[in-house]
Design a protein around this motif. Sequence first.
Motif, PDB file in Angstrom:
ATOM      1  N   ASP A   1     -49.943  20.249  -6.793  1.00 61.75           N
ATOM      2  CA  ASP A   1     -50.721  20.690  -5.637  1.00 61.75           C
ATOM      3  C   ASP A   1     -50.102  20.269  -4.311  1.00 61.75           C
ATOM      4  O   ASP A   1     -50.690  20.513  -3.259  1.00 61.75           O
ATOM      5  CB  ASP A   1     -52.145  20.119  -5.721  1.00 61.75           C
ATOM      6  CG  ASP A   1     -52.862  20.626  -6.964  1.00 61.75           C
ATOM      7  OD1 ASP A   1     -52.529  21.748  -7.392  1.00 61.75           O
ATOM      8  OD2 ASP A   1     -53.730  19.914  -7.496  1.00 61.75           O
ATOM      9  N   THR A   2     -48.958  19.581  -4.348  1.00 58.95           N
ATOM     10  CA  THR A   2     -48.416  19.052  -3.098  1.00 58.95           C
ATOM     11  C   THR A   2     -46.972  19.499  -2.886  1.00 58.95           C
ATOM     12  O   THR A   2     -46.048  18.829  -3.331  1.00 58.95           O
ATOM     13  CB  THR A   2     -48.432  17.513  -3.096  1.00 58.95           C
ATOM     14  OG1 THR A   2     -47.622  17.059  -4.183  1.00 58.95           O
ATOM     15  CG2 THR A   2     -49.831  16.965  -3.239  1.00 58.95           C
TER      16      THR A   2
ATOM     17  N   GLY B   1     -43.374  21.132  -6.296  1.00 56.05           N
ATOM     18  CA  GLY B   1     -42.353  22.076  -5.881  1.00 56.05           C
ATOM     19  C   GLY B   1     -41.909  21.768  -4.455  1.00 56.05           C
ATOM     20  O   GLY B   1     -42.541  20.978  -3.749  1.00 56.05           O
ATOM     21  N   MET B   2     -40.812  22.384  -4.056  1.00 55.93           N
ATOM     22  CA  MET B   2     -40.304  22.155  -2.712  1.00 55.93           C
ATOM     23  C   MET B   2     -40.968  23.131  -1.733  1.00 55.93           C
ATOM     24  O   MET B   2     -41.111  24.320  -2.034  1.00 55.93           O
ATOM     25  CB  MET B   2     -38.778  22.357  -2.679  1.00 55.93           C
ATOM     26  CG  MET B   2     -38.025  21.358  -3.550  1.00 55.93           C
ATOM     27  SD  MET B   2     -38.342  19.631  -3.061  1.00 55.93           S
ATOM     28  CE  MET B   2     -38.928  18.920  -4.608  1.00 55.93           C
ATOM     29  N   ALA B   3     -41.346  22.619  -0.578  1.00 52.83           N
ATOM     30  CA  ALA B   3     -41.939  23.474   0.452  1.00 52.83           C
ATOM     31  C   ALA B   3     -40.831  24.257   1.132  1.00 52.83           C
ATOM     32  O   ALA B   3     -39.742  23.738   1.345  1.00 52.83           O
ATOM     33  CB  ALA B   3     -42.680  22.621   1.471  1.00 52.83           C
TER      34      ALA B   3
ATOM     35  N   ARG C   1     -47.013  18.923   2.045  1.00 51.73           N
ATOM     36  CA  ARG C   1     -48.026  17.858   2.063  1.00 51.73           C
ATOM     37  C   ARG C   1     -47.336  16.504   2.203  1.00 51.73           C
ATOM     38  O   ARG C   1     -47.905  15.565   2.751  1.00 51.73           O
ATOM     39  CB  ARG C   1     -48.839  17.893   0.762  1.00 51.73           C
ATOM     40  CG  ARG C   1     -49.714  19.118   0.604  1.00 51.73           C
ATOM     41  CD  ARG C   1     -50.929  19.050   1.499  1.00 51.73           C
ATOM     42  NE  ARG C   1     -51.734  17.869   1.270  1.00 51.73           N
ATOM     43  CZ  ARG C   1     -52.676  17.785   0.348  1.00 51.73           C
ATOM     44  NH1 ARG C   1     -52.940  18.818  -0.416  1.00 51.73           N
ATOM     45  NH2 ARG C   1     -53.379  16.674   0.177  1.00 51.73           N
ATOM     46  N   PHE C   2     -46.105  16.414   1.690  1.00 53.50           N
ATOM     47  CA  PHE C   2     -45.324  15.192   1.843  1.00 53.50           C
ATOM     48  C   PHE C   2     -43.923  15.562   2.317  1.00 53.50           C
ATOM     49  O   PHE C   2     -43.391  16.602   1.948  1.00 53.50           O
ATOM     50  CB  PHE C   2     -45.233  14.424   0.516  1.00 53.50           C
ATOM     51  CG  PHE C   2     -46.539  13.829   0.105  1.00 53.50           C
ATOM     52  CD1 PHE C   2     -46.919  12.573   0.560  1.00 53.50           C
ATOM     53  CD2 PHE C   2     -47.414  14.544  -0.694  1.00 53.50           C
ATOM     54  CE1 PHE C   2     -48.146  12.035   0.220  1.00 53.50           C
ATOM     55  CE2 PHE C   2     -48.646  14.015  -1.043  1.00 53.50           C
ATOM     56  CZ  PHE C   2     -49.018  12.758  -0.589  1.00 53.50           C
ATOM     57  N   GLY C   3     -43.363  14.705   3.153  1.00 54.40           N
ATOM     58  CA  GLY C   3     -41.995  14.895   3.597  1.00 54.40           C
ATOM     59  C   GLY C   3     -41.235  13.599   3.378  1.00 54.40           C
ATOM     60  O   GLY C   3     -41.796  12.510   3.540  1.00 54.40           O
TER      61      GLY C   3
ATOM     62  N   PRO D   1     -58.467  18.311   9.824  1.00 55.27           N
ATOM     63  CA  PRO D   1     -57.314  17.495  10.231  1.00 55.27           C
ATOM     64  C   PRO D   1     -56.640  16.777   9.061  1.00 55.27           C
ATOM     65  O   PRO D   1     -55.526  16.280   9.205  1.00 55.27           O
ATOM     66  CB  PRO D   1     -57.923  16.490  11.218  1.00 55.27           C
ATOM     67  CG  PRO D   1     -59.376  16.460  10.905  1.00 55.27           C
ATOM     68  CD  PRO D   1     -59.726  17.821  10.400  1.00 55.27           C
ATOM     69  N   ASP D   2     -57.313  16.762   7.902  1.00 56.86           N
ATOM     70  CA  ASP D   2     -56.709  16.090   6.738  1.00 56.86           C
ATOM     71  C   ASP D   2     -55.570  16.910   6.146  1.00 56.86           C
ATOM     72  O   ASP D   2     -54.779  16.380   5.366  1.00 56.86           O
ATOM     73  CB  ASP D   2     -57.774  15.855   5.661  1.00 56.86           C
ATOM     74  CG  ASP D   2     -58.464  17.143   5.232  1.00 56.86           C
ATOM     75  OD1 ASP D   2     -59.024  17.830   6.107  1.00 56.86           O
ATOM     76  OD2 ASP D   2     -58.435  17.478   4.032  1.00 56.86           O
ATOM     77  N   ARG D   3     -55.488  18.180   6.503  1.00 59.11           N
ATOM     78  CA  ARG D   3     -54.452  19.032   5.897  1.00 59.11           C
ATOM     79  C   ARG D   3     -53.123  18.875   6.640  1.00 59.11           C
ATOM     80  O   ARG D   3     -52.560  19.828   7.166  1.00 59.11           O
ATOM     81  CB  ARG D   3     -54.901  20.490   5.926  1.00 59.11           C
ATOM     82  CG  ARG D   3     -56.135  20.686   5.062  1.00 59.11           C
ATOM     83  CD  ARG D   3     -56.618  22.100   5.110  1.00 59.11           C
ATOM     84  NE  ARG D   3     -57.827  22.224   4.301  1.00 59.11           N
ATOM     85  CZ  ARG D   3     -58.544  23.318   4.240  1.00 59.11           C
ATOM     86  NH1 ARG D   3     -58.178  24.396   4.904  1.00 59.11           N
ATOM     87  NH2 ARG D   3     -59.642  23.361   3.509  1.00 59.11           N
ATOM     88  N   SER D   4     -52.650  17.669   6.700  1.00 63.66           N
ATOM     89  CA  SER D   4     -51.420  17.398   7.437  1.00 63.66           C
ATOM     90  C   SER D   4     -50.425  16.693   6.522  1.00 63.66           C
ATOM     91  O   SER D   4     -50.791  16.143   5.492  1.00 63.66           O
ATOM     92  CB  SER D   4     -51.733  16.525   8.657  1.00 63.66           C
ATOM     93  OG  SER D   4     -52.117  15.241   8.242  1.00 63.66           O
ATOM     94  N   THR D   5     -49.193  16.749   6.938  1.00 68.03           N
ATOM     95  CA  THR D   5     -48.125  16.148   6.146  1.00 68.03           C
ATOM     96  C   THR D   5     -48.179  14.627   6.232  1.00 68.03           C
ATOM     97  O   THR D   5     -48.464  14.069   7.295  1.00 68.03           O
ATOM     98  CB  THR D   5     -46.756  16.624   6.672  1.00 68.03           C
ATOM     99  OG1 THR D   5     -46.763  18.043   6.770  1.00 68.03           O
ATOM    100  CG2 THR D   5     -45.620  16.180   5.778  1.00 68.03           C
TER     101      THR D   5
END
Lengths: 297, 367, 201
Positions: free
Chosen positions: C64-65, C89-91, C98-100, C122-126
């Motif tokens: 999911d991320t 998977g890779m964005a 979701r993560f960098g 605002p929670d939908r951030s990296t």
Amino acid sequence: MNDLAAYNFAYLDEQTKRMIRRAILKAIAIPGYQVPFASREMPMPYGWGTGGVQVTASILGPDDVLKVIDQGADDTTNAVSIRAFFQKVANVAVTTKTKEATIIQTRHRIPEEPLREGQTLVYQVPIPEPLRFLEPRETETRKMHALEEYGLMHVKLYEDIARNGHIATTYAYPVKVEDRYVMDPSPTPKFDNPKMHMSEALQLFGAGREKRIYAVPPYTQVVSLDFEDHPFEVQKFDKPCALCGAENVYLDEVVLDDKGGRMFVCSDTDHCEDRRAHGHAGALLARPTQESQEAAE
Amino acid sequence: MYVAVKGGEAAIANAHRLLADRRRGERSLPSITIEQVVEQLGLAVDRVMAEASLYDRALAALAVRQARGDMIEAIFILRAYRTTLPRFGYAEPIDTANMKIERRVSATYKDLPGGQLLGPTFDYTHRLLDPSLLGDEPVEEVALKEPSEPVMRVSDILDGEGLIEGDGEMPEGHVAGDLTREPMEFPMARDLRLQALARGDEGFLLALAYSTQRGYGRTHPFVGEIRIGEVEVELELPELGFAVSLGVIRVTECQMVSQFKGSAKQPPQFTRGYGLVFGQSERKAMSMSLVDRALRTDEFSEDIVAPAQDQEFVISHADNVQATGFVEHLKLPHYVDFQAELDLVRRMRREYETAHGGEDGMKEAAE
Amino acid sequence: MAVQSQIYAGAFADPVFEAQSVFRTLMDCFARPGTIGRLASAASPPSPLGRASGAVALTLCDHDTPVWLSPALSKSAVPQWIAFHTGAGMAEAKDEARFGFVETGGTVPGFDQFALGTQEYPDRSTTLVIEVEALKGGQPLVARGPGIKNEIVVAPKGLPDVFLDFWTANRAIFPRGVDLILTARDAVLCLPRTTRLAIEE
């Protein structure tokens, strides 16, 4: 059908835990904001602590010491049931002593003993949205939080004052976190609100049925909404606890007979026992006579 | 001396022993078997499977027995089990056009290819208590004719004429959502709404559907078709490059056809309400299709004027496990909050009585 | 062969308990920004992903991320390692991640290129995981905000000069914004978007 009960540590599967853990970290990063999460069906009814249980299950490790209270007491049936659940699915150490616990799951109270760094308080929350009773629509309340539009809440509280002379909200009293989000502290009596402010402990809130998680990090401002001419104030009790003599604690009213007999005792049972163990005695303990003991038993 | 209430654990254990005792009932009677529940209370089993979103007749029957016949409790038990199951993959959409039909009725055509097939229905039974069921009288065994061809769907007849909207396409690349794995959000897309309705409480959906018929969000519905029967469930295996059959399930499908006057963008045509439920449950499938249609207000620029059209209201309250939990949680202790309210009412009462001094004095004298 | 073995090795030996332990350290560090948490369990991801960064990925990432990786990480065996062990998977774009992850010394993109969440969500951030040379010994910065009693000094070493500008801009769009996990070897230091940073005077 025999392998029905092969559950993971702390019941939840790892994917669910990860999802909840991510929600918890975002919740901590945005204090007071309700993070939506994909709440799972738990083996206990919605409204009975499924949110708190999911949060606890996701943070709990083998070294934790868990305390569970309902109404401030460790021995209320639902607290007993949730504690037994975690003993069964996580084999975790449990305690009734606030000081010894690393995680405290609670319904309706904050322990009297000030919490310290390293402790986590997990609240069970029925309706996480403080604006819900003013506006039933999630789409609307979400906009209000986005725009920091909290006028409706102030109007409601002020209508109370106009009608009753004071604010008629006694529990689930709304707070503002870090001067940004208005938050529901869960249905704790407003007596407990000041304990949330600048607490040393991490406070996590789980609402299972409503699928929301929110948080107040340690050392965070939590201010109860009020007005200059009607400042926030908490309930005061006329007498100390009848058992331990504690003052400035929240008391339960116990009906003793059908002739109006009442006594007031600590709602926080651990706090009361601890004080009695240290020699404090309230009016009812101070002069126990043989007869009165028998009569009451 | 006052002794605080203790012994929650013992009380709970005792309550559970008593529950087990009552569940077993009179010991001189044989214990009911799971197979008997599956075979003889099949529609109860179907409802539990449908609202628990888990197709397993034996487990549903176990839940019914464990719940002493309390349907919502049984649904709850089965759902709590379902949550813990790992996901191996997502099946292909079932193809109800290829259903092995057991019952098929249409209210919109007198006769049609495939015919009207009544199947095992309560319809046209006279609801008279049947004394033969007091005992164990033999029942004639009925052999079903093997269906030959797949039976065409009524909606396809209308579709052929271009008089009904398409079969609910989702945008390219849309992955069907899953309410049990993702947080809920409004407005909710139709696939998620249908999932919520399929899991929703039969009684709640029935009442809402009924309300639309009585004018609270009227949709002028006709039963295009109800069909009940078995369909195959297939899973695409990337390793193999084709779908393999996992088995068959029985489902009830209802396509409700309703009038639409047309808009600037769309010609006048019939629209659809869709219902699909595990097992045999016509009432649920029909209610679902009526509510589905009522909820599609945004697609047809309809005003929301009735509860059944309001998706936040319908979806938020359709789940009986959520509803029963929250209603019943009121029996948990709330004395801490009540104490706070008690204090407030006493204080307000004192203020009131001070303001109305005379009456207060009278009352005190009387006491 | 070498690349293959890199991909399949280096995950947690005991995923349930190690993920729990790493998560608790992260939770404590987000709750107390500026404190340095040592991970009791660390992963051994392929170079150039660090041990603590790898442990964060194993603990928080899954199907999911979507994950964004810096150019150097993308070219390494790290994408396959993350995919194999977490399913993530890779964005395709930074703002879908979701993560960098950025390795030591890698270029840190402007935070506003990542998902910042919306005013409603605002929670939908990296969450950015950046490995640095060390979590101490750099330019001292005074941190204030929720989770911090009065103030705490942080001095991560090896952040780009523009870091403070990036962070200040991130803080200005609260409640939106990225959250940061700085890692060095097996230690982490977390900076939620609420933390205000200033050069020590």
